[in-house]
Motif scaffolding. Structure first.
Motif, mmCIF file in Angstrom:
data_model
loop_
_atom_site.group_PDB
_atom_site.id
_atom_site.type_symbol
_atom_site.label_atom_id
_atom_site.label_comp_id
_atom_site.label_asym_id
_atom_site.label_seq_id
_atom_site.Cartn_x
_atom_site.Cartn_y
_atom_site.Cartn_z
ATOM 1 N N GLN A 62 0.855 -1.182 0.000
ATOM 2 C CA GLN A 62 0.000 0.000 0.000
ATOM 3 C C GLN A 62 0.900 1.243 0.000
ATOM 4 O O GLN A 62 1.870 1.292 0.738
ATOM 5 N N VAL A 63 0.575 2.231 -0.827
ATOM 6 C CA VAL A 63 1.307 3.485 -0.804
ATOM 7 C C VAL A 63 0.778 4.311 0.363
ATOM 8 O O VAL A 63 -0.428 4.524 0.484
ATOM 9 N N LYS A 64 1.664 4.750 1.208
ATOM 10 C CA LYS A 64 1.300 5.564 2.373
ATOM 11 C C LYS A 64 1.968 6.917 2.221
ATOM 12 O O LYS A 64 3.072 7.012 1.723
ATOM 13 N N SER A 65 1.304 7.964 2.642
ATOM 14 C CA SER A 65 1.932 9.277 2.593
ATOM 15 C C SER A 65 1.803 9.961 3.958
ATOM 16 O O SER A 65 0.853 9.717 4.683
ATOM 17 N N ALA A 66 2.792 10.761 4.237
ATOM 18 C CA ALA A 66 2.807 11.511 5.499
ATOM 19 C C ALA A 66 3.729 12.707 5.310
ATOM 20 O O ALA A 66 4.454 12.795 4.332
ATOM 21 N N GLN A 67 3.683 13.605 6.220
ATOM 22 C CA GLN A 67 4.620 14.717 6.151
ATOM 23 C C GLN A 67 5.092 15.047 7.556
ATOM 24 O O GLN A 67 4.427 14.771 8.532
ATOM 25 N N ARG A 68 6.254 15.604 7.599
ATOM 26 C CA ARG A 68 6.842 15.989 8.870
ATOM 27 C C ARG A 68 7.365 17.411 8.709
ATOM 28 O O ARG A 68 8.264 17.656 7.899
ATOM 29 N N ALA A 69 6.818 18.308 9.443
ATOM 30 C CA ALA A 69 7.244 19.708 9.334
ATOM 31 C C ALA A 69 8.527 19.925 10.115
ATOM 32 O O ALA A 69 8.720 19.376 11.178
ATOM 33 N N GLY A 70 9.412 20.709 9.552
ATOM 34 C CA GLY A 70 10.564 21.189 10.305
ATOM 35 C C GLY A 70 11.876 20.465 10.126
ATOM 36 O O GLY A 70 12.909 21.018 10.433
ATOM 37 N N TRP A 71 11.913 19.245 9.655
ATOM 38 C CA TRP A 71 13.165 18.511 9.473
ATOM 39 C C TRP A 71 13.988 18.404 10.745
ATOM 40 O O TRP A 71 15.201 18.470 10.722
ATOM 41 N N SER A 72 13.380 18.305 11.897
ATOM 42 C CA SER A 72 14.142 18.173 13.135
ATOM 43 C C SER A 72 14.356 16.708 13.459
ATOM 44 O O SER A 72 13.738 16.166 14.362
#
Length: 74
Positions: A62-72
C-alpha cells in the motif's frame, strides 16, 4: 526494505532517462534506521538539502503518505 530501495533506484533511473527530473535526486539506504533513526539519515539530508524525501518502508504493498514539518530529525 530491499524491494523498496530497488524500486526507488529504478524509479529515479527511469525518470533520469526520460528527462523528467527537474531537481537533483539522491537515493539513500540508511542502516539501523529503527535504532538510530535521525542520525542514519542526517548526513544525507545535510549534504543534499532535499525539498522532499521518500522513505521506503514495508506497508503490505500500500502506498502511504505523510509529512513531517521542520526537518528536526536529530
Amino acid at each position: 526494505m530491499k524491494g523498496g530501495i530497488a524500486a526507488a533506484i529504478c524509479g529515479v533511473a527511469a525518470a533520469a532517462r526520460e528527462g523528467t527530473l527537474r531537481r537533483r535526486v539522491a537515493v539513500s539506504a540508511s542502516v539501523l534506521e529503527e535504532v538510530i533513526e535521525g542520525h542514519a539519515l542526517s548526513t544525507v539530508l545535510d549534504t543534499c538539502r532535499p525539498a522532499a524525501v521518500v522513505i521506503c518502508e514495508p506497508s503490505k504493498l500500500q502506498v502511504k503518505s505523510a509529512q513531517r514539518a521542520g526537518w528536526s530529525c536529530c
